[in-house]
Design a protein around this motif. Structure first.
Motif, mmCIF file in Angstrom:
data_model
loop_
_atom_site.group_PDB
_atom_site.id
_atom_site.type_symbol
_atom_site.label_atom_id
_atom_site.label_comp_id
_atom_site.label_asym_id
_atom_site.label_seq_id
_atom_site.Cartn_x
_atom_site.Cartn_y
_atom_site.Cartn_z
ATOM 1 N N ARG A 74 0.835 -1.208 0.000
ATOM 2 C CA ARG A 74 0.000 0.000 0.000
ATOM 3 C C ARG A 74 0.870 1.258 0.000
ATOM 4 O O ARG A 74 0.577 2.222 -0.711
ATOM 5 C CB ARG A 74 -0.930 0.001 1.214
ATOM 6 C CG ARG A 74 -1.846 1.210 1.287
ATOM 7 C CD ARG A 74 -2.808 1.117 2.449
ATOM 8 N NE ARG A 74 -3.659 2.299 2.527
ATOM 9 C CZ ARG A 74 -4.601 2.472 3.441
ATOM 10 N NH1 ARG A 74 -4.831 1.509 4.341
ATOM 11 N NH2 ARG A 74 -5.339 3.560 3.448
ATOM 12 N N ASP A 75 1.936 1.248 0.785
ATOM 13 C CA ASP A 75 2.859 2.387 0.798
ATOM 14 C C ASP A 75 3.437 2.618 -0.594
ATOM 15 O O ASP A 75 3.518 3.754 -1.078
ATOM 16 C CB ASP A 75 4.005 2.146 1.781
ATOM 17 C CG ASP A 75 3.556 2.023 3.225
ATOM 18 O OD1 ASP A 75 2.550 2.667 3.597
ATOM 19 O OD2 ASP A 75 4.205 1.269 3.979
ATOM 20 N N LEU A 76 3.849 1.542 -1.234
ATOM 21 C CA LEU A 76 4.441 1.637 -2.568
ATOM 22 C C LEU A 76 3.436 2.215 -3.558
ATOM 23 O O LEU A 76 3.774 3.116 -4.347
ATOM 24 C CB LEU A 76 4.898 0.249 -3.024
ATOM 25 C CG LEU A 76 5.450 0.150 -4.444
ATOM 26 C CD1 LEU A 76 6.725 0.970 -4.596
ATOM 27 C CD2 LEU A 76 5.717 -1.311 -4.813
ATOM 28 N N LEU A 77 2.232 1.708 -3.547
ATOM 29 C CA LEU A 77 1.216 2.179 -4.483
ATOM 30 C C LEU A 77 0.878 3.647 -4.251
ATOM 31 O O LEU A 77 0.658 4.406 -5.210
ATOM 32 C CB LEU A 77 -0.043 1.317 -4.367
ATOM 33 C CG LEU A 77 0.097 -0.144 -4.802
ATOM 34 C CD1 LEU A 77 -1.179 -0.916 -4.487
ATOM 35 C CD2 LEU A 77 0.419 -0.241 -6.284
ATOM 36 N N GLU A 78 0.836 4.067 -2.999
ATOM 37 C CA GLU A 78 0.515 5.461 -2.693
ATOM 38 C C GLU A 78 1.603 6.401 -3.186
ATOM 39 O O GLU A 78 1.315 7.448 -3.782
ATOM 40 C CB GLU A 78 0.294 5.643 -1.187
ATOM 41 C CG GLU A 78 -1.005 5.037 -0.680
ATOM 42 C CD GLU A 78 -1.183 5.202 0.818
ATOM 43 O OE1 GLU A 78 -0.217 5.636 1.489
ATOM 44 O OE2 GLU A 78 -2.278 4.898 1.316
ATOM 45 N N VAL A 79 2.847 6.045 -2.949
ATOM 46 C CA VAL A 79 3.950 6.894 -3.398
ATOM 47 C C VAL A 79 4.027 6.896 -4.923
ATOM 48 O O VAL A 79 4.298 7.934 -5.547
ATOM 49 C CB VAL A 79 5.275 6.441 -2.764
ATOM 50 C CG1 VAL A 79 6.462 7.158 -3.393
ATOM 51 C CG2 VAL A 79 5.251 6.699 -1.266
ATOM 52 N N ALA A 80 3.775 5.761 -5.544
ATOM 53 C CA ALA A 80 3.793 5.685 -7.001
ATOM 54 C C ALA A 80 2.706 6.573 -7.611
ATOM 55 O O ALA A 80 2.938 7.256 -8.619
ATOM 56 C CB ALA A 80 3.619 4.241 -7.460
ATOM 57 N N ALA A 81 1.530 6.576 -7.005
ATOM 58 C CA ALA A 81 0.440 7.421 -7.505
ATOM 59 C C ALA A 81 0.801 8.897 -7.382
ATOM 60 O O ALA A 81 0.546 9.692 -8.296
ATOM 61 C CB ALA A 81 -0.849 7.116 -6.746
ATOM 62 N N GLU A 82 1.417 9.256 -6.275
ATOM 63 C CA GLU A 82 1.839 10.647 -6.078
ATOM 64 C C GLU A 82 2.933 11.019 -7.080
ATOM 65 O O GLU A 82 2.911 12.096 -7.686
ATOM 66 C CB GLU A 82 2.347 10.852 -4.653
ATOM 67 C CG GLU A 82 2.817 12.276 -4.382
ATOM 68 C CD GLU A 82 3.437 12.435 -3.003
ATOM 69 O OE1 GLU A 82 3.883 13.556 -2.697
ATOM 70 O OE2 GLU A 82 3.502 11.439 -2.250
ATOM 71 N N PHE A 83 3.887 10.117 -7.272
ATOM 72 C CA PHE A 83 4.979 10.357 -8.212
ATOM 73 C C PHE A 83 4.432 10.578 -9.618
ATOM 74 O O PHE A 83 4.838 11.517 -10.325
ATOM 75 C CB PHE A 83 5.937 9.165 -8.198
ATOM 76 C CG PHE A 83 7.073 9.267 -9.175
ATOM 77 C CD1 PHE A 83 8.284 9.845 -8.799
ATOM 78 C CD2 PHE A 83 6.947 8.778 -10.468
ATOM 79 C CE1 PHE A 83 9.334 9.939 -9.704
ATOM 80 C CE2 PHE A 83 7.996 8.860 -11.378
ATOM 81 C CZ PHE A 83 9.187 9.450 -10.995
#
Length: 228
Positions: A74-83
Motif C-alpha cells: 500500500r505504501d508503494l502504491l501510494e507513493v507511485a500514484a503521487e509520483f
C-alpha cells in the motif's frame, strides 16, 4: 513476492497488443497466446521469446526487488500514484529496432535526456522501498563481468544499469544465435514497422509484480503521468 517499476504503454495501446502477441503473453491480463496469434513465426520462436515473455513487454526503470521490511505494498502504491501525478508525460522522438548484444529490443533512435532523467528519478525515488539484495542475487548479476560503475550501481541501487549506465529498451527476444540474427532482424523489422521510426509517448508508470520467484510478471497498477 517481488515488485518492479517499468514503463509499458497503456493496456489498449496498439504496441502493447502487438508485443503481447509476439511474446506470447499479455502482462496486463496474463492471457497466453499461441504462435498462431502472430501468423508465421521463426523457427523456435517460443524458445527465443521465453525470457521476455515471463517479464512481460516493458522497459525496466527500477529492476525487480523485494519490499523492505518497513514498508507495505500500500505504501508503494501510494507513493507511485503521487509520483505519477507530479511527473509530466513526455515523448521519445523516435522508436527504432535495436540489437543489444545477442537480443533485440525497441530502443530510442538517439539519446533522450528527459527519458534518462525520468528513469533516474524512478530509481532514486523508490529506493527506500527496496530490500537489500541477497548474496545470491548479487552473484546472479555476475559482478565480475561488469564495469566498475556498473558494480557500484549494483551494490548501491540493486541494478547495474541505472543513471549514467541506463539504456531504455523494450525487449523482444532472448539470446538469438548469431546465425539466426539476420533472420530475426528482418522478421521484427516487418512485424513492428507500424511503430518504428515514429515517436513513443511515455505516458505512464507501471508497477509489475512477481508472485513468487520464477513466476510470470503481471501489471499490478498502471498509473498515468501528469498530462497524459
Amino acid at each position: 513476492m517481488r515488485y518492479a517499476l517499468y514503463f509499458t504503454p497503456p493496456k489498449d495501446h496498439p504496441l502493447t497488443s502487438l508485443a503481447a502477441r509476439w511474446l506470447g503473453r499479455d502482462a496486463f491480463s496474463d492471457e497466453i497466446f499461441s504462435d498462431k496469434a502472430m501468423g508465421p513465426v521463426p523457427e523456435d520462436h517460443a524458445e527465443l521469446t521465453a525470457d521476455p515473455r515471463r517479464y512481460g513487454f516493458h522497459a525496466t526503470l527500477k529492476a525487480p526487488f523485494e519490499l523492505a521490511g518497513s514498508v507495505t505494498e500500500r505504501d508503494l502504491l501510494e507513493v507511485a500514484a503521487e509520483f505519477a501525478s507530479r511527473t509530466k508525460a513526455f515523448t521519445i522522438p523516435e522508436l527504432v529496432l535495436g540489437q543489444l548484444g545477442h537480443f533485440f529490443a525497441l530502443v530510442p533512435g538517439s539519446l533522450c535526456q528527459p527519458l534518462q532523467d525520468f528513469a533516474s528519478r524512478v530509481v532514486k525515488t523508490f529506493e527506500p522501498f527496496r530490500a537489500p539484495l541477497s548474496d545470491h542475487d548479487i552473484a546472479r548479476r555476475k559482478p565480475e563481468g561488469l564495469t566498475e560503475p556498473q558494480r557500484a550501481n549494483l551494490l548501491r541501487w540493486g541494478y547495474p544499469y541505472v543513471n549514467d549506465e541506463f539504456r531504455f529498451h523494450m525487449t523482444l527476444t532472448g539470446r538469438v544465435p548469431a546465425e539466426r540474427q539476420a533472420e530475426m532482424h528482418d522478421v521484427l523489422r516487418e512485424r513492428f514497422a507500424a511503430h518504428t521510426g515514429k515517436p513513443l509517448d511515455i505516458s505512464g508508470l507501471a508497477i509489475f509484480i512477481e508472485e513468487k520467484r520464477g513466476a510470470p510478471f503481471t501489471v499490478r497498477s498502471w498509473l498515468p503521468l501528469n498530462g497524459a
